[in-house]
Scaffold this active site. Structure first.
Site, short mmCIF file in Angstrom:
data_model
loop_
_atom_site.label_atom_id
_atom_site.label_comp_id
_atom_site.label_asym_id
_atom_site.label_seq_id
_atom_site.Cartn_x
_atom_site.Cartn_y
_atom_site.Cartn_z
N TYR A 32 52.74 17.26 -1.97
CA TYR A 32 53.29 16.20 -1.12
C TYR A 32 54.08 15.13 -1.88
O TYR A 32 54.67 14.24 -1.27
CB TYR A 32 52.16 15.54 -0.32
CG TYR A 32 51.46 16.52 0.61
CD1 TYR A 32 52.18 17.13 1.65
CD2 TYR A 32 50.12 16.84 0.46
CE1 TYR A 32 51.56 18.04 2.49
CE2 TYR A 32 49.50 17.75 1.32
CZ TYR A 32 50.23 18.34 2.32
OH TYR A 32 49.62 19.24 3.18
N HIS A 109 58.04 17.49 8.14
CA HIS A 109 56.96 17.82 7.20
C HIS A 109 57.48 17.70 5.79
O HIS A 109 58.60 18.14 5.50
CB HIS A 109 56.45 19.25 7.42
CG HIS A 109 55.92 19.46 8.80
ND1 HIS A 109 54.68 19.01 9.19
CD2 HIS A 109 56.47 20.03 9.90
CE1 HIS A 109 54.49 19.30 10.46
NE2 HIS A 109 55.56 19.91 10.92
#
Ligand code: DQA
Length: 154
Positions: A32, A109
């Site tokens: 991430y 995302h």
């Protein structure tokens, strides 16, 4: 001024971050990234200023709180950018709330949900979204935000 006669400077965009995104920077940084959620929101605030639109960012670990914010956007916001995080793959209620608003939605995302575990490939949101950005990291939020504003301004 009524909704019908709003001009583009009156656009307000709601940005929603789902569960665990408050841990950005500390949570699986290999997937991430190292940036924090505050970094993401600051970048979006800058983009909003450049594009002369209002922005409201909200993160919650609770499905119901996200749904409350989506419902509050009805009649107030012109569109929604959302990273539903884990709820992407499970939440009929989030999908229903987004549908109820009849607002254009961009799903974002950080990671490429199609290049990970099988269960992440399914999204409850993608087929009702205006567009989906997945796998471009934190920059994906900006792309999604700009894309939504461009769509709204025609
Ligand atoms: C995510 C992908 C989801 O599968 C995961 O549950 C998240 C983050 C992403 O931004 O890549 O929490 O939405």
């Amino acid at each position: 001024m009524s909704d019908q006669v709003r001009d583009s400077r009156d656009l307000r965009i709601l940005v929603l971050h789902g569960p665990n995104l408050n841990l950005l920077g500390r949570r699986e940084p290999g997937i991430y990234g190292a940036g924090t959620l505050a970094d993401v929101d600051a970048e979006l605030a800058l983009a909003a200023k450049e594009l002369d639109v209002e922005i409201e960012c909200f993160q919650s670990n609770h499905e119901g709180e996200l749904i409350d914010r989506i419902q509050q956007a009805m009649g107030r916001a012109a569109g929604i950018v959302i990273n539903p995080a884990g709820l992407t793959h499970t939440s009929v209620s989030l999908r229903d709330a987004l549908l109820a608003t009849e607002l254009p939605v961009v799903e974002v995302h950080l990671s490429n949900i199609h290049a990970r575990e099988d269960f992440r490939r399914a999204s409850m949101i993608s087929d009702i979204a205006l567009g989906v950005i997945t796998g471009l990291g934190a920059r994906g939020y900006r792309y999604g935000f700009e894309g939504l504003v461009g769509y709204l301004r025609g």
